[in-house]
Motif scaffolding. Sequence first.
Motif, PDB file in Angstrom:
ATOM      1  N   PRO A 255      40.296  34.039  37.937  1.00 39.02           N
ATOM      2  CA  PRO A 255      41.379  33.242  38.529  1.00 39.02           C
ATOM      3  C   PRO A 255      42.016  34.055  39.644  1.00 39.02           C
ATOM      4  CG  PRO A 255      41.646  33.476  36.140  1.00 39.02           C
ATOM      5  CD  PRO A 255      40.499  34.352  36.551  1.00 39.02           C
ATOM      6  N   GLY A 256      42.207  33.408  40.811  1.00 39.82           N
ATOM      7  CA  GLY A 256      42.622  34.137  42.006  1.00 39.82           C
ATOM      8  C   GLY A 256      43.927  34.883  41.819  1.00 39.82           C
ATOM      9  N   ARG A 257      44.866  34.253  41.111  1.00 41.99           N
ATOM     10  CA  ARG A 257      46.187  34.859  41.065  1.00 41.99           C
ATOM     11  C   ARG A 257      46.164  36.203  40.336  1.00 41.99           C
ATOM     12  NH1 ARG A 257      47.098  33.381  35.946  1.00 41.99           N
ATOM     13  NH2 ARG A 257      45.994  31.488  35.304  1.00 41.99           N
ATOM     14  N   LEU A 258      45.036  36.465  39.651  1.00 43.73           N
ATOM     15  CA  LEU A 258      44.944  37.720  38.921  1.00 43.73           C
ATOM     16  C   LEU A 258      45.084  38.925  39.852  1.00 43.73           C
ATOM     17  CD1 LEU A 258      44.593  37.724  35.941  1.00 43.73           C
ATOM     18  CD2 LEU A 258      42.222  38.358  36.221  1.00 43.73           C
ATOM     19  N   LEU A 259      44.485  38.816  41.040  1.00 42.35           N
ATOM     20  CA  LEU A 259      44.532  39.943  41.968  1.00 42.35           C
ATOM     21  C   LEU A 259      45.219  39.522  43.253  1.00 42.35           C
ATOM     22  CD1 LEU A 259      40.813  40.925  41.428  1.00 42.35           C
ATOM     23  CD2 LEU A 259      42.720  42.434  40.872  1.00 42.35           C
ATOM     24  N   ARG A 260      46.015  38.496  43.203  1.00 48.34           N
ATOM     25  CA  ARG A 260      46.657  37.922  44.378  1.00 48.34           C
ATOM     26  C   ARG A 260      45.615  37.616  45.450  1.00 48.34           C
ATOM     27  NH1 ARG A 260      52.156  38.742  43.907  1.00 48.34           N
ATOM     28  NH2 ARG A 260      52.716  40.409  42.462  1.00 48.34           N
ATOM     29  N   ALA A 261      44.474  37.127  45.025  1.00 46.50           N
ATOM     30  CA  ALA A 261      43.395  36.882  45.983  1.00 46.50           C
ATOM     31  C   ALA A 261      43.074  35.409  46.045  1.00 46.50           C
ATOM     32  CB  ALA A 261      42.160  37.664  45.555  1.00 46.50           C
ATOM     33  N   ARG A 262      42.418  35.051  47.121  1.00 50.06           N
ATOM     34  CA  ARG A 262      41.981  33.659  47.289  1.00 50.06           C
ATOM     35  C   ARG A 262      40.843  33.367  46.303  1.00 50.06           C
ATOM     36  NH1 ARG A 262      37.996  32.238  50.698  1.00 50.06           N
ATOM     37  NH2 ARG A 262      38.198  34.218  51.813  1.00 50.06           N
ATOM     38  N   SER A 263      39.940  34.326  46.195  1.00 45.09           N
ATOM     39  CA  SER A 263      38.832  34.130  45.257  1.00 45.09           C
ATOM     40  C   SER A 263      38.400  35.494  44.766  1.00 45.09           C
ATOM     41  CB  SER A 263      37.651  33.441  45.956  1.00 45.09           C
ATOM     42  OG  SER A 263      37.144  34.284  46.956  1.00 45.09           O
ATOM     43  N   ALA A 264      37.884  35.544  43.540  1.00 46.04           N
ATOM     44  CA  ALA A 264      37.422  36.822  43.000  1.00 46.04           C
ATOM     45  C   ALA A 264      36.357  36.544  41.962  1.00 46.04           C
ATOM     46  CB  ALA A 264      38.586  37.585  42.371  1.00 46.04           C
ATOM     47  N   SER A 265      35.367  37.417  41.905  1.00 44.68           N
ATOM     48  CA  SER A 265      34.359  37.247  40.856  1.00 44.68           C
ATOM     49  C   SER A 265      33.805  38.604  40.489  1.00 44.68           C
ATOM     50  CB  SER A 265      33.240  36.316  41.332  1.00 44.68           C
ATOM     51  OG  SER A 265      32.569  36.880  42.436  1.00 44.68           O
TER      52      SER A 265
END
Lengths: 747, 526
Positions: free
Chosen positions: A682-692
């Motif tokens: 989930p993006g908000r985890l790292l204040r990012a738009r997208s993450a994987s």
Amino acid sequence: MGVPSGVVVGSGTGTLNSFLYFGAPYAPGTQFYNNVDGFLRTGFSQKHGLSFSGATADNTINYRLATSFEKQNGVVRSSDLNRINVTGASQARINSWLSTDLSMIYTYANNNQVYKGDIGPLMGLMLWPQNDDARNYLTPAGTRRRLTALVSSAELDNPYFNIAKNAINAKTNRLIANVGFIITPFSWGNIKTNLGTDAYTTQNLLLRNPESALGYASNGLLDQADVISRNLNALTVLNFNSQPITNSISISGLVGHQVSDAKSTTDAQTGIGFLDPNFVSMNNTSTRSTLTTIEQRRLVSLFGQAVFNYKDFWYLSFTGRNDWTSTIPRPRNSFFYPSVSTSFIFSDAFPGVRRFVTGKVRLAYAGVGKDARPYAYRPSLQFKTTSYGGYGYDFWGPNLALKPEYKKSVEGGVELSFLNGRLGLDATAYRATTKDQIVNDIRGSYATGFILFNLNGAATRSRGLELTVRSTPILRPAFSWDMTLNWTSSGSIVTHLPNGIPESYVSDTWLYGNVRNGTQVGLSTMSLTGFFYLRNNQGQLVIDPANGLPIRSNAVSANFVDRGYDRQPDFTIGIGNTLRYKRLSVDFLLDIRKGGDIFNATEHYLTARGLSMETLDRNEPRVIQGVLRDGRENSANPTPNNIVIVPGAQSVYYTNMSEELFIEKNINWLRLRDITVRYELPGRLLRARSASVYLTGTDLFIITNYTGLDPIVNGNTAAVGGSGAVGIDFGNFPMPRGVNFGISVGF
Amino acid sequence: MRKTFTVLAIVILSLSAGCTDFLDVNTNPNGPQSVSANLYLPPMLHWMVTSPQFDGRFVGHYAQEWYSTSALLSPPGTWGKMGYDPGSDNGAQQWRDVYWSLGQNLIDMNTKATAEQRWDLLGVGLILKAWGWQVLTDLHGEIIVKEAIDQSRTQFDYDSQDYAYQEVQRLLDSAIVLLKRTDGAVDAGYLGVGDKIYNGDRTKWLKLAVGMLALNLNHYSNKASYDPARVIRLVDSSFANNADDPLLAYPCTSTDFADCNFWGRTRNNLTLYRQTVFVVNLMNGTQFGGTVDPRMTRILAIDSASTTYRGLDPNVPVFGALTAAQQPRNFFGYTGTGGLGLPSRYIFADRSKLPVMTYAELQFIKSEAALRMGDQVTALAAYTNGIRSHFQFVNDRGIEAGNPVTITTVTRDSFLASPNIVPATLTLSHIMSQKYIALWGWGHDELWLDMRRYHYTDLDAVSGTQVFRGFTPILPANLYSANVGKLVQRIRPRFNSEYVWNRVGLDAVGGLADDYHTKELWITQP
């Protein structure tokens, strides 16, 4: 180690006489070392990347900037690859009629490898006696520790010594730049121009230490070759937009022009006679020689295409292209080749069938011409390194009648899609013939005054069939499974060789013994030829009555023969799968192959030295199946062989074994090429738009009937032309299993 | 705007068709197409001296000059048993060098020399051509002469040995005429740029041409047309002394060792070879009534214990029954594989000088011819000259190899005073056995033809001893299987040239038979 008495005493300080293993068994209680396990390590790689992209608000200008850094350590110590990549690209719309784009890619790579074949560490590893600790490769004085009494150049390097003291290194700096313009001055078409340059410099280094087997005779050998290459390409196309001719037919097309110029200069230097044995520099050598090699080729082309469109479901296109090349003598340096193709989207033509299937049928005929390599048709003089220099002709004789080679192919295909795209099927079949194919390095009688010629005159016929099935077996909101299966079968046969020569082969593939990548008329282009065992007219082995062993073919009354060995696989299948469940996705690729022969030269090498598992039963008496060479072998009643031999006492049973016994036929495999498990965070985890995050495994398992290390082998590199040394396994390390873990984040 | 662009488009597109200059980049920048005539010469002279040494590894086994102690089948089990290596180019280096290293290069050089009136260079070129056919026909019998060096052919017919011999004579006759000329562009300086054997001195090349003609005509010794008087006349106008010997000094400066002595330790070709019992017995007194030859300590190798000179029997593998202390050292003078970077002996150093032909050789040819004519006096004088000059040759080569201790004149003269060596009545066995010693190690082509002229074991009619004293051919049980009991008489033409690509031509002369190598040459037949 049982060896005959009176063997020459060499200058080595060891006590052994060879690395042959035909002597008495080891005494009980001998300590054995597992030299193989300690030698390889777990390789570790890392790859990191950063990229930016953006655009102006009105999207007239956009940009992309990316950089990546990669560092791989191989499973063999001292093999690694470091790579840096910087890419920049930008597109801009200047005004209503002019757009441009620019891209530049810079790469730096630094690669250290180990030697292949019998000078490589793999062979040294296998041959090293197991009652000796191979890690102990230096004497207390710091020199090469030797086990045999042979001279330095005759004793195979200790594998640890080999990777510590010998080296193969390549550093490449590469810049690829492209500038493009799109000019739209009229409404009915536009002009696209693309100018590209690919310039790179590679510095190659080959080091053989003065104490190693390879470098001993010259007291060290250092080879450096700097290759400076610059390729320029200019492509201009005038596009005509689609214009209606009648109510249902419209026409579009293009006219284009291309110029390419490829030049490379190789400055090579060899130095021998190292002053300090361990300092690696050309300045440390006492005798040096240099050679400069320049190669240049230019090609100018003019081409055009016309496409007819009938009601948007039937297309017919014609193309024609004329090339002018620098490598073929005039006037044959200009050659023209056309093509015709048509595609028919039957589901648009007959909308009624759209309920069941959509798809198209296509058919194409194409001709392609190809030129020769530079400087191929006129002999030049070569500076000779024999006494007092001077000039003399090189190996290649003249061929002023050289002309381009030509390939004609016919291809047909069907693309179908069912169930709203849930199932797709593509099938393609093709047949191609080449004529006037240029065969390089053809030999002939030396009475011509030369040794090799580059001649036209080969012809081949190839066929291929490819089926692709795309399907989505499961499609749910939370879970989906896509599968793509690709089945390919292809092959080529030689139908004609120039000058009626009996065989054509690439000498760089003659790596081992008397087997090589040779092809003859009627054979596959991937066949193997060799000096195989003599057989009588019923195919039985002919046995020498003097020793009970089979006889290798006398090469005077039999050339390199074909016995039906073919490295071409019957078919290959690739199955790619993607499974998605909510935020998790799994991709994996299975690779299947059936058929095709592989020459296991490594196994022959080990058998001839008494190290292969095949030789465990050496003390078992046996009779080789065959007929005696007593004059009756070709009669109706040949004498069956009845001579009992014990290989342990007659080691020539192994040392003179034909390589033919080690060509493994019909190799199949199933391997898991790679599998990736990816989880979208989930993006908000790292204040990012997208993450994987992802986990990838490569070459995790293989199921095969090949008895060697790895059936995906190439005895040489891709730089060897033709069908190369694929399927010849000599001293090649297998593909390692890899596990990667990574994380990617977008802002 | 539109017009400008249309014009631009047309200009760009039209540029392509007219750019013939742009495509003219296919002239090889890595090597010239044609060079000054004297630059073709050095590699050809190198191969004239070196090529026979490559094949000498194997011819030396036939003539029992040496025997390899290698554990592999080749050469001791094939060439060492008067056989050959099937499917291999071994023994056919001269084939490669005559047809390719000389080949078109020689034709180009001769064409240029003729056009530029360089009669001395053309003379040298014809000597090279004659040398090529001479060595090839002596090794292989029937060879390709008339149809040679033709890139438009793919099949080549063989010519008879009779034709080859006549062609050699014709070429040498022309060379002799040309080398006498001093007009035109004859220039020792120009020739000397490429000629490191005689440094451009055409008078010495003239002597060599005459000497080669003498050698050629002497080969007719078994035939009725043999003219010994002419042979003697030719030898007398050839070399006057050792200073006329055509010697090539190997510089040995290249990283690939191509310009080092083939027999040197660096190139590692001779390391496992050891002398045979035949050649030892010729020099340790066994075959000459007990008179030990002083040259033996300079040419042959002593045993590991440094006590005796022993030789190997090629009928048994490797060292046979010799113990480690009894085994002869390698020809460089060291045990085992030693000698790298160390002083060497005789003609076995990296920078030794090797000859094409020597004064001693010609003296023995003269002696044989004179004896066959019945002229004892001339024969004896030439024979003694031959031995004496070979002593000088041994001393000179020894100094070059790093052995400064020479054979003194006193030692030499006392050897020559022995009636075992220089008898009252000279016989062919004296001449041919001493000629063998003078040619041993480098003169393989001529040495082996001598043995074939005398059928290896012919007896000298006068004394009843074998012409080649003590020579025992390989026992019939040990002979190479394809020989079917016969002794070897020729070498098969180069495998990868003829047996693969010119089988039709070979078949016409019977070359495809497994025992073709045992077929006697025309020149040795009556």
